[in-house]
Motif scaffolding. Structure first.
Motif, mmCIF file in Angstrom:
data_model
loop_
_atom_site.group_PDB
_atom_site.id
_atom_site.type_symbol
_atom_site.label_atom_id
_atom_site.label_comp_id
_atom_site.label_asym_id
_atom_site.label_seq_id
_atom_site.Cartn_x
_atom_site.Cartn_y
_atom_site.Cartn_z
ATOM 1 N N ALA A 1 0.119 11.227 -8.222
ATOM 2 C CA ALA A 1 0.686 11.173 -6.869
ATOM 3 C C ALA A 1 2.153 10.757 -6.860
ATOM 4 N N ASN A 2 2.841 11.033 -7.961
ATOM 5 C CA ASN A 2 4.274 10.722 -8.056
ATOM 6 C C ASN A 2 4.587 9.254 -7.796
ATOM 7 N N MET A 3 3.731 8.386 -8.328
ATOM 8 C CA MET A 3 3.956 6.944 -8.235
ATOM 9 C C MET A 3 5.273 6.580 -8.897
ATOM 10 N N GLY A 4 6.058 5.695 -8.272
ATOM 11 C CA GLY A 4 7.307 5.305 -8.911
ATOM 12 C C GLY A 4 8.025 4.130 -8.270
ATOM 13 N N LEU A 5 7.703 3.823 -7.007
ATOM 14 C CA LEU A 5 8.434 2.771 -6.306
ATOM 15 C C LEU A 5 7.881 1.384 -6.598
ATOM 16 N N GLU A 6 8.737 0.372 -6.422
ATOM 17 C CA GLU A 6 8.290 -1.010 -6.449
ATOM 18 C C GLU A 6 9.045 -1.790 -5.383
ATOM 19 N N MET A 7 8.500 -2.936 -4.994
ATOM 20 C CA MET A 7 9.078 -3.715 -3.901
ATOM 21 C C MET A 7 10.110 -4.734 -4.349
ATOM 22 N N GLY B 1 0.816 -1.213 0.000
ATOM 23 C CA GLY B 1 0.000 0.000 0.000
ATOM 24 C C GLY B 1 0.845 1.255 0.000
ATOM 25 N N LEU B 2 1.873 1.275 0.856
ATOM 26 C CA LEU B 2 2.754 2.438 0.920
ATOM 27 C C LEU B 2 3.592 2.566 -0.343
#
Length: 320
Positions: free
Chosen positions: A132-138, A112-113
């Protein structure tokens, strides 16, 4: 001759009651949450399963016949441990019951984060279409699991599906499957800077009380997320708030708090980089089934055979 008694301070389905009766057919089994149901038996009961308000005055009475207390929760920090130890009462916990639901919650919070689901839910409420400046991945990131017990092990296993590097903390420092590097609690300063996610699954003890404060948050990567599903008292909450507001860490997923329910005045409610759940990470449709079949019944069989319950036997000196 008076029958031996066991009280279970929970509402159980009939099939679960019948399972327990098969193990102790000659015992009197009292089942129910309400004090009116178990109160008259509290002084002469041999076994209690499930801690509830009002039991302490009976359990610690010198005339009590209680020999063994099986909790309905993994944590035992809310029990009168000193008094139970002094009376020589055997204490076993529900540790392990939560491994699946809590590990799922941990990943829900991490995902979620990372993927900003909480931000998009807020945007949905105002019909706001924004990236929302989405860009990260796990995938391929590093997770530090602070407390590699049953929950930590299951979390480590799931992390491998995301090709994550898993760092772990346990008192013994001994290796565990799915954990790439193991540390002890006094080596937190070595582990924290390496992590993209820090997940706390520790019990609350004298040793872990207020373990995470300003110093520990300053040791974390400023892009890292902090997840706490252990106990709220492990964290210095106002110092966590400060770390979140000042950007010392990137965000937090919190299921537990210093005082519960979380006060409406807490700044945590308003922080956009925080996801809050109301101490529900262990809630599951299978809770009673797992506790009864995997812990209570095996321990009960050992007890009536003249042995000691050994599954999740609490070490009073450690507090878990």
């Amino acid at each position: 001759m008076q029958k031996r008694k066991i009280v279970i301070t929970r509402k159980l389905e009939q099939n679960h009651i019948e399972q327990i009766k098969k193990v102790i057919p000659d015992w009197e089994l009292i089942v129910g949450k309400d004090k009116d149901i178990w109160q008259e038996h509290a002084m002469d009961v041999e076994i209690i399963a499930g801690w509830t308000k009002g039991l302490e005055e009976y359990c610690l009475d010198p005339q009590s016949k209680l020999q063994w207390l099986q909790t309905w929760s993994a944590g035992v920090d809310n029990l009168p441990l000193d008094g139970l130890e002094l009376r020589g009462i055997t204490l076993t916990s529900a540790n392990g019951v939560h491994a699946y639901p809590i590990s799922e919650t941990i990943f829900a919070l991490m995902l979620g984060l990372t993927r900003k689901i909480h931000t998009y839910v807020r945007n949905q409420q105002t019909k706001t279409w924004h990236h929302a400046n989405m860009g990260l991945e796990m995938h391929d990131k590093t997770v530090g699991i602070i407390g590699v017990g049953a929950i930590g092990k299951e979390t480590a296993k799931l992390a491998k599906a995301f090709r994550m590097t898993v760092l772990g903390v346990r008192n013994s420092g001994m290796p565990v499957e799915y954990v790439d590097e193991m540390y002890t609690l006094d080596q937190l300063d070595l582990l924290l800077p390496k992590c993209d996610y820090v997940v706390v699954t520790l019990p609350h003890t004298k040793k872990t009380h207020r373990l995470f404060g300003a110093e520990q948050f300053s040791q974390m990567n400023p892009k890292a997320f902090f997840i706490n599903i252990g106990r709220g008292e492990i964290v210095v909450e106002d110092e966590l708030v400060r770390a979140l507001m000042e950007g010392t860490i990137a965000g937090a997923g919190l299921d537990v708090f210093e005082k519960e329910p979380l006060s409406a005045e807490s700044p945590l409610w308003e922080l956009e980089n925080v996801i809050i759940t109301p101490h529900t990470s262990g809630s599951t449709e299978n809770y009673n089934k797992r506790l009864i079949e995997s812990i209570l019944i095996p321990n009960l069989k050992a007890y009536i055979s003249g042995g000691n319950p050994s599954i999740n036997l609490v070490d009073f000196s450690k507090g878990y």
